[in-house]
Write an enzyme that holds these catalytic residues in place. Structure first.
Site, PDB file in Angstrom:
ATOM      1  N   ARG A   1      -3.976  -9.897   4.409  1.00  0.00           N
ATOM      2  CA  ARG A   1      -4.523 -11.468   4.630  1.00  0.00           C
ATOM      3  C   ARG A   1      -3.508 -12.367   5.075  1.00  0.00           C
ATOM      4  NH1 ARG A   1      -8.826 -10.923   0.609  1.00  0.00           N
ATOM      5  NH2 ARG A   1     -10.778 -10.367   1.496  1.00  0.00           N
TER       6      ARG A   1
ATOM      7  N   VAL B   1       4.367  -5.133  -5.225  1.00  0.00           N
ATOM      8  CA  VAL B   1       5.628  -5.755  -3.787  1.00  0.00           C
ATOM      9  C   VAL B   1       4.914  -7.044  -3.325  1.00  0.00           C
ATOM     10  CG1 VAL B   1       6.601  -4.533  -2.224  1.00  0.00           C
ATOM     11  CG2 VAL B   1       5.453  -2.941  -3.242  1.00  0.00           C
TER      12      VAL B   1
ATOM     13  N   SER C   1       0.050  -9.066   1.092  1.00  0.00           N
ATOM     14  CA  SER C   1      -1.362  -8.807   1.710  1.00  0.00           C
ATOM     15  C   SER C   1      -1.765  -8.660   2.918  1.00  0.00           C
ATOM     16  CB  SER C   1      -1.764 -10.390   1.074  1.00  0.00           C
ATOM     17  OG  SER C   1      -3.389  -9.740   1.357  1.00  0.00           O
TER      18      SER C   1
ATOM     19  N   HIS D   1       0.630  -1.370  -0.228  1.00  0.00           N
ATOM     20  CA  HIS D   1      -0.099   0.015  -0.050  1.00  0.00           C
ATOM     21  C   HIS D   1       1.046   1.504   0.149  1.00  0.00           C
ATOM     22  CE1 HIS D   1      -3.135  -2.145   2.064  1.00  0.00           C
ATOM     23  NE2 HIS D   1      -3.576  -2.521   1.154  1.00  0.00           N
TER      24      HIS D   1
HETATM   25  P1  AMP Z   1      -6.719  -3.405  -0.625  1.00  0.00           P
HETATM   26  O1  AMP Z   1      -6.446  -2.831   0.879  1.00  0.00           O
HETATM   27  O2  AMP Z   1      -6.187  -5.247  -0.062  1.00  0.00           O
HETATM   28  O3  AMP Z   1      -7.774  -2.955  -0.748  1.00  0.00           O
HETATM   29  O4  AMP Z   1      -5.470  -3.421  -1.452  1.00  0.00           O
HETATM   30  C1  AMP Z   1      -5.758  -1.233  -1.958  1.00  0.00           C
HETATM   31  C2  AMP Z   1      -4.629  -1.281  -2.842  1.00  0.00           C
HETATM   32  O5  AMP Z   1      -3.772  -1.412  -3.043  1.00  0.00           O
HETATM   33  C3  AMP Z   1      -5.393  -2.528  -3.861  1.00  0.00           C
HETATM   34  O6  AMP Z   1      -5.454  -1.028  -5.326  1.00  0.00           O
HETATM   35  C4  AMP Z   1      -4.393  -3.216  -4.318  1.00  0.00           C
HETATM   36  O7  AMP Z   1      -3.903  -3.478  -5.344  1.00  0.00           O
HETATM   37  C5  AMP Z   1      -3.026  -3.176  -3.967  1.00  0.00           C
HETATM   38  N1  AMP Z   1      -2.068  -3.537  -3.175  1.00  0.00           N
HETATM   39  C6  AMP Z   1      -2.621  -4.523  -2.411  1.00  0.00           C
HETATM   40  N2  AMP Z   1      -1.212  -5.619  -2.461  1.00  0.00           N
HETATM   41  C7  AMP Z   1      -0.279  -4.989  -3.021  1.00  0.00           C
HETATM   42  C8  AMP Z   1       0.771  -5.656  -3.127  1.00  0.00           C
HETATM   43  N3  AMP Z   1       1.637  -6.515  -2.225  1.00  0.00           N
HETATM   44  N4  AMP Z   1       1.560  -4.640  -4.531  1.00  0.00           N
HETATM   45  C9  AMP Z   1       0.794  -3.033  -4.428  1.00  0.00           C
HETATM   46  N5  AMP Z   1       0.356  -2.786  -4.963  1.00  0.00           N
HETATM   47  C10 AMP Z   1      -1.013  -3.543  -4.051  1.00  0.00           C
END
Ligand code: AMP
Length: 272
Positions: A177, A166, A175, A27
């Site tokens: 999760r 990343v 993630s 993020h």
């Molecule tokens: P989320 O909080 O999981 O809904 O993710 C929010 C944003 O962060 C989304 O645009 C995801 O694609 C991005 N995101 C989540 N994990 C990663 C990662 N490992 N590398 C790059 N972007 C990420």
């Protein structure tokens, strides 16, 4: 949002980074990308209930608000937008955004209604914040392509910027999760990255049959008996339709469950 009008009249480019919180370095990389391209950076933190199928997945979604705030402050985020669900959705809300092509397979196939929830919340955030650009991660490859399609098809004046995946030092895609995995499952999860790297190597060595590639990936994933494969697909990078033979490039996408934690990852397979 009065803030949006005020900022847009008086300051330069506004970037939005939509997230569900529990911020990690993935993020933060999107926030840094936003920082480089805009004068004002808005980060939204909202665990959007309408994109979750299973209630247990929603209730167990990690929440680390204080830490998220500190991380955003450290990166110079101008506005942190963390609305409560009752502020976001009227109790009798009845208008939704449905994408009808790109969302049919992959995560859309296994999580009916997921992208309806995603598109609706993203459009609501765009309307609230009125950003000039919004940054989304390649980690959610299907989501990113669906948002780009929504922006195109609904003439939304927001530039979509893609941020690279990343990874942890062992290759596991970061993630929120991941923190729900036990030590053992966390170690096992690296098999997803290993399988992706193998597929890239086979392509380099000349393999063009996506069936062979997908089977090779499945075989590698099967080394972890507790891992349940949701899908392993090679699809066209634009249409997300299955491809049989690799052309110049295609998207390898994987979704699995480990200890009931859903993990996704992907990579573009390129020739030459
Ligand atoms: P989320 O909080 O999981 O809904 O993710 C929010 C944003 O962060 C989304 O645009 C995801 O694609 C991005 N995101 C989540 N994990 C990663 C990662 N490992 N590398 C790059 N972007 C990420």
């Amino acid at each position: 949002m009065d803030w949006a009008k005020e900022r847009r009249c008086c300051l330069g480019r506004v970037a939005l980074v939509p997230t569900m919180g529990a911020l990690h370095v993935g993020h933060l990389s999107l926030i840094e990308l936003a920082r480089m391209q805009a004068d004002e950076v808005v980060v939204s933190l909202f665990v959007n209930p309408t994109q979750f199928g299973e209630v247990s997945d929603l209730t167990s979604y990690p929440k680390t608000l204080e830490q998220d705030k500190a991380r955003c402050e450290a990166l110079g985020v101008d506005v942190l937008f963390a609305p409560s669900a009752d502020r976001v959705y009227a109790p009798d809300a009845s208008v939704w955004i449905d994408e009808e092509q790109l969302s049919r397979g992959l995560c859309g196939g296994s999580r009916p209604g997921h992208f309806r929830g995603v598109c609706t919340i993203v459009l609501k955030l765009f309307n609230w914040v009125q950003p000039d650009l919004a940054v989304f991660g390649e980690k959610d490859a299907q989501q990113l392509r669906i948002i780009e399609r929504m922006v195109r098809d609904l003439n939304i004046a927001v530039e979509i910027v893609r941020g690279e995946i990343v990874r942890e030092s062992d290759g596991l895609a970061m993630s929120s999760r991941n923190q729900r995995l036990s030590k053992v499952a966390r170690a096992d999860a690296v098999v997803i990255y290993e399988a992706i790297e193998l597929a890239k190597k086979w392509v380099e060595q000349g393999e063009r049959s996506t069936e062979v590639l997908m089977q090779g990936v499945r075989d590698r994933l099967a080394r972890v008996p507790s891992l349940i494969v949701d899908y392993v697909v090679v699809v066209d990078d634009v249409t997300l339709e299955p491809v049989e033979q690799l052309g110049s490039s295609a998207l390898l996408a994987i979704a699995v469950k480990l200890e009931s934690v859903r993990l996704i990852d992907n990579s573009v397979l390129r020739l030459g």
